[in-house]
Design an enzyme around this catalytic site. Structure first.
Site, PDB file in Angstrom:
ATOM      1  N   HIS A 272      -4.111   6.127   2.835  1.00 54.95           N
ATOM      2  CA  HIS A 272      -4.703   4.870   2.362  1.00 54.95           C
ATOM      3  C   HIS A 272      -4.130   3.644   3.081  1.00 54.95           C
ATOM      4  O   HIS A 272      -4.878   2.788   3.574  1.00 54.95           O
ATOM      5  CB  HIS A 272      -4.446   4.800   0.857  1.00 54.95           C
ATOM      6  CG  HIS A 272      -5.211   3.765   0.117  1.00 54.95           C
ATOM      7  ND1 HIS A 272      -4.807   2.446   0.049  1.00 54.95           N
ATOM      8  CD2 HIS A 272      -6.350   3.840  -0.609  1.00 54.95           C
ATOM      9  CE1 HIS A 272      -5.664   1.773  -0.705  1.00 54.95           C
ATOM     10  NE2 HIS A 272      -6.615   2.598  -1.111  1.00 54.95           N
TER      11      HIS A 272
ATOM     12  N   SER B 235     -10.983  -0.867  -2.142  1.00 56.97           N
ATOM     13  CA  SER B 235      -9.784  -0.768  -1.303  1.00 56.97           C
ATOM     14  C   SER B 235     -10.110  -1.021   0.163  1.00 56.97           C
ATOM     15  O   SER B 235      -9.268  -1.491   0.916  1.00 56.97           O
ATOM     16  CB  SER B 235      -9.195   0.645  -1.381  1.00 56.97           C
ATOM     17  OG  SER B 235      -8.290   0.774  -2.435  1.00 56.97           O
TER      18      SER B 235
ATOM     19  N   ASP C 106       0.832  -1.196   0.000  1.00 57.97           N
ATOM     20  CA  ASP C 106       0.000   0.000   0.000  1.00 57.97           C
ATOM     21  C   ASP C 106       0.872   1.253   0.000  1.00 57.97           C
ATOM     22  O   ASP C 106       2.029   1.203  -0.412  1.00 57.97           O
ATOM     23  CB  ASP C 106      -0.967  -0.069   1.197  1.00 57.97           C
ATOM     24  CG  ASP C 106      -2.313   0.554   0.893  1.00 57.97           C
ATOM     25  OD1 ASP C 106      -2.336   1.754   0.577  1.00 57.97           O
ATOM     26  OD2 ASP C 106      -3.346  -0.133   0.962  1.00 57.97           O
TER      27      ASP C 106
END
Ligand SMILES: *[C@@H]1O[C@H](CO)[C@@H](O)[C@H](O)[C@H]1NC(C)=O
Ligand SMILES: *[C@@H]1O[C@H](CO)[C@@H](O)[C@H](O)[C@H]1NC(C)=O
Ligand SMILES: *[C@@H]1O[C@H](CO)[C@@H](O)[C@H](O)[C@H]1NC(C)=O
Ligand SMILES: *[C@@H]1O[C@H](CO)[C@@H](O)[C@H](O)[C@H]1NC(C)=O
Ligand SMILES: *[C@@H]1O[C@H](CO)[C@@H](O)[C@H](O)[C@H]1NC(C)=O
Ligand SMILES: *[C@@H]1O[C@H](CO)[C@@H](O)[C@H](O)[C@H]1NC(C)=O
Ligand SMILES: *[C@@H]1O[C@H](CO)[C@@H](O)[C@H](O)[C@H]1NC(C)=O
Length: 764
Positions: free
Chosen positions: A208, A547, A138
């Site tokens: 994220h 996601s 990520d």
């Protein structure tokens, strides 16, 4: 030359766009080069391999990554001309230009019923994920966030060989056991390019990676909230006892193939049990798809791979990350909403959502003029694009903005609010277009706002037409749990099947929570200009995307792996899929974004049920070698050799058609050239992993359609031992030749268990 974009699969309220450079003849660019050692040559050590890889290159400084575990080859900077020379060298197999990909939760453990008594028996809370290491690929991680506190965590298992590359400071712990970065610093000189000092830090400056990692395995944090909303009992990951390792392969804007491959290579070498990826690009053949190649290598080494299905729904065949060795995850809603209600001057009201909820003390009396700039003739004014409201009279008014963007211009939702605010608007109503249906987002807007569904949007527009002086107000009602709108239901953005790459495999595989997911975030979100000081305590954010659903499934896989350490990746996947829920919380079929029953191309096997997945009764298992026979059914030997990272002669391999792979779902595609007097035959083998040594299962087929008959032989499976395997056939008789899709399920039912496989039958 085809070039595509890979990115994190977050449904970006922010701006995420990357330009893809084209490669000219003399320009240096990065290529991934696949090579095979000459027959009989053994490359025993990493040094041997590095030396061999370097022998292909004009000088040492060209090597970007050397791959050791999940690929046979390297990434290097070179010109087209140099590549042509290299491709004549012995051992060369293929080269692909580097491509970039896109990066595509407090309440979810309760919604997934992990707090129920039954689930607590299946996974005692002191064990949830214990002994399992989840490798996240990520955008990095913020190690100081309390979601990564190791309070009460034992050290990682002895097999762990990972590193912690935060500039030498001891910031990893027994929760966050490793962090590495594969992004080369723009400041690095290429001649030093394979040394880790030249990589940017694994710190997450995007958000994220911190969010996905805490979703999968975050520690318990009391009082998690975003702008005061979402407060659960406490924030916790799905597998709070699992260890996490971060492999930073994405920048704020994109993720490069070569770096993803290096990240998977390292995660496998370090000893991760599960790899979790929330990113993707376009659908492409597996021999051109670095993620498919790398993850097959991971699965061959016993590592479970979870990946997001993409955010390109609701269009058909929009699903990406389709290889059968991955668990491909769709996204659906949960039963929490953060109400921001629109009241119109005519008394009608509509529940929308926003996580920014300014205090509304005087709201009940104050209405604002309502405006829609769509008719102004200014480009993108209906979408509230940047600059589009300049010069229009929106001061002190509530502005209607259409959701979504136009091709070639991305207008993130939070930016629309900022545009309204900078033009002097008092508030924003974000209105879904038809394809968005009933999916709404609770974003951290910068002004009073409400995101409403398409039905509300239509009603608001007709009100606007019906009166000369339309007015509205936005009333904030806070977090509503046990929301009565159907949950789970599919999110409009969740990518749909059928799979373009393998019609014999049903994709996506499963759905999990991916709308308005609350999890850890590196910094405070929300309007910079709120008068009240930021709330103290750890920072969280609510975001949406496949996601967000994928790491929920990584957490569930960790629960199962911890309980059944000897299960293969295929067995864990089977357990998750055959126990999935096909009904929502009201007992009705799971609906899609238009509130009609969702098909299998949206839901896969259904909505994950973590408790049942820990005790599935039967599993459909597979050896990693089966994938080679399957690949030989799709491609020639040369292309299969690239994916398998070793020479494969498909004429010496038993070819397995997609529908015959021992997959936990069934997909049969009748082509136009089918002999209509013959049936399609699908074979499967199940293993008894139930507690009872002797048990009988009966087949039930739920396919109701006049144009097809589905039979199962035998109709009874009598197991007399644990781990015994029995095979059966599913026979599909077509009665018609015309384009259509028939979907249903096969259930094996015992006194204790229901083992369900979705069946999708399509006629070309
Ligand atoms: C690159 O160098 C500049 C100037 O020295 C510095 O400000 C920046 O932080 C460096 N970037 C990275 C990623 O190290
Ligand atoms: C590579 O890095 C080493 C130590 O970090 C340094 O001594 C050497 O000069 C560097 N080489 C180049 C060409 O920059
Ligand atoms: C909006 O447009 C202005 C002027 O063109 C530009 O300076 C600004 O960066 C843009 N804002 C965003 C968020 O794109
Ligand atoms: C509102 O009026 C415009 C122009 O007369 C028309 O094009 C539009 O369809 C109307 N919208 C609704 C929802 O009635
Ligand atoms: C806002 O007002 C509504 C209706 O007057 C009320 O139900 C709600 O609790 C208020 N919300 C907040 C956050 O004060
Ligand atoms: C194998 O790969 C080549 C490109 O390297 C492609 O042109 C060809 O069509 C592929 N063959 C098959 C059978 O997929
Ligand atoms: C179709 O299948 C039937 C039954 O197996 C067989 O008799 C017939 O020859 C086949 N037709 C063709 C055109 O292959």
């Amino acid at each position: 030359m085809g070039s595509s974009k890979l990115s994190l699969l977050l449904l970006a309220p922010f701006l995420l766009l990357a330009a893809v450079p084209l490669v000219a003849g003399d320009e240096l660019s990065t290529f991934i080069v696949h090579v095979h050692p000459r027959e009989g040559r053994v490359l025993a050590t990493a040094e041997d391999r590095n030396a061999w890889y370097r022998s292909f290159l004009p000088d040492d400084g060209r090597l970007v990554h050397a791959y050791h575990h999940v690929a046979s080859g390297f990434a290097a900077r070179m010109t087209r001309r140099e590549l042509d020379a290299l491709s004549a060298m012995p051992g060369f197999v293929s080269a692909v230009p580097d491509q970039t990909y896109e990066l595509h939760t407090t309440h979810t453990p309760q919604f997934l019923r992990l707090e129920s008594l039954d689930a607590k028996r299946t996974y005692p809370s002191h064990e949830r994920g214990a002994g399992v290491i989840i490798g996240m690929l990520d955008s990095g991680i913020v190690p100081s966030h309390p979601s990564f506190s190791d309070h009460g965590m034992p050290p990682p298992p002895a097999r762990w060989k990972g590193r912690c590359d935060f500039n030498g400071r001891r910031v990893c712990n027994n929760k966050l056991v490793g962090a590495r970065s594969f992004i080369t610093s723009p400041n690095a000189t290429r001649s030093n390019s394979s040394s880790s000092e030249l990589r940017v830090s694994p710190v997450d400056d995007e958000g994220h990676g911190t969010h996905t990692a805490s979703t999968a395995a975050g520690a318990v944090v009391a009082g998690a909230q975003v702008l005061g909303q979402g407060k659960g009992v406490a924030a916790t990951g799905i597998a709070p006892r699992a260890h996490v390792a971060m492999y930073k392969v994405c920048t704020e804007t994109s993720c490069a193939d070569s770096d993803i491959l290096a990240g998977v290579d390292a995660a496998v070498g370090d000893g991760c049990d599960i790899i979790s990826m929330s990113l993707g690009g376009d659908s492409k053949p597996f021999y051109e798809d670095s993620i498919a190649i790398a993850t097959l290598g991971a699965v061959e080494k016993g590592v479970f791979v979870t990946i997001s299905a993409g955010n390109s729904g609701p269009d058909a065949s929009s699903v990406v990350n389709e290889a059968p060795w991955m668990l491909t995850v769709a996204a659906s809603t949960m039963d929490r909403s953060i109400h921001s209600t629109v009241r119109l001057g005519n008394g009608f009201f509509f529940h929308g959502e926003s996580v920014y909820q300014p205090s509304n003390v005087s709201a009940s009396t104050l209405y604002y003029p309502l405006v829609y700039a769509g008719g102004s003739g200014k480009p993108y004014a209906e979408l509230c694009g940047n600059g589009s409201l300049d010069g229009l009279d929106v001061r002190g008014k509530i502005v209607l903005c259409e959701a979504g963007s136009e091709p070639g211009i991305l207008i993130p939702r939070i930016l629309k609010g900022a545009v309204v605010q900078s033009a002097g608007g008092a508030g924003m109503i974000l209105m879904n277009k038809f394809p968005h249906g009933y999916t709404t987002f609770a974003d951290a807007h910068v002004l009073p706002a409400s995101h409403v569904d398409y039905a509300a949007a239509s009603a608001i527009k007709s009100y606007l037409n019906s009166t000369a002086s339309p007015t509205a107000q936005i009333v904030f009602e806070g977090t509503i749990l046990g929301d009565t709108s159907p949950a789970p239901s599919m999110a409009f953005f969740s990518s749909r099947g059928p799979s373009l790459q393998n019609p014999g495999i049903l994709k996506p595989d499963i759905t999990g929570p991916g709308v308005n997911v609350l999890a850890a975030w590196p910094f405070q979100v929300g309007p910079p200009n709120v008068a009240s000081p930021p709330l103290p305590g750890p920072t969280f954010n609510i975001i949406s995307g496949t996601s967000m659903s994928a790491p929920h499934l990584s957490g569930v896989a960790a629960l199962i792996k911890s309980k059944h350490p000897d299960w293969s990746p295929a067995a864990i996947k089977s357990a998750i899929m055959t126990t999935a829920e096909v009904m929502d919380r009201s007992g009705d079929p799971i609906l899609n974004e238009q509130r009609v029953p969702a098909d299998l191309f949206a839901t896969g096997a259904g909505h994950v049920n973590p408790e049942k997945a820990g005790d599935p009764g039967l599993v459909y298992d597979m050896a990693a070698s089966d994938y080679i026979g399957y690949l030989c059914g799709l491609y020639d030997s040369k292309n299969v050799s690239v994916i398998a990272r070793r020479p494969v002669d498909c004429t010496a391999v038993e070819v397995i058609p997609g529908s015959m792979l021992n997959y936990p779902s069934i997909s049969v595609a009748f082509t136009q050239t089918w002999n209509w007097s013959t049936p399609a035959i699908v074979e499967r083998t199940v293993r008894n992993v139930g507690e009872v040594p002797s048990v009988v299962y009966y087949a039930a087929v739920d396919v109701a359609d006049d144009d097809v008959t589905v039979g199962v032989y035998p109709r009874e499976l009598a197991f007399t031992q644990v781990n015994q395997e029995l095979s059966f056939r599913v026979i599909v008789w077509p009665r018609q030749n015309g384009p259509k899709v028939v979907q249903g399920a096969l259930r094996w039912v015992s006194d204790t268990y229901t083992v369900r496989s979705p069946i999708s039958i399509s006629f070309a």
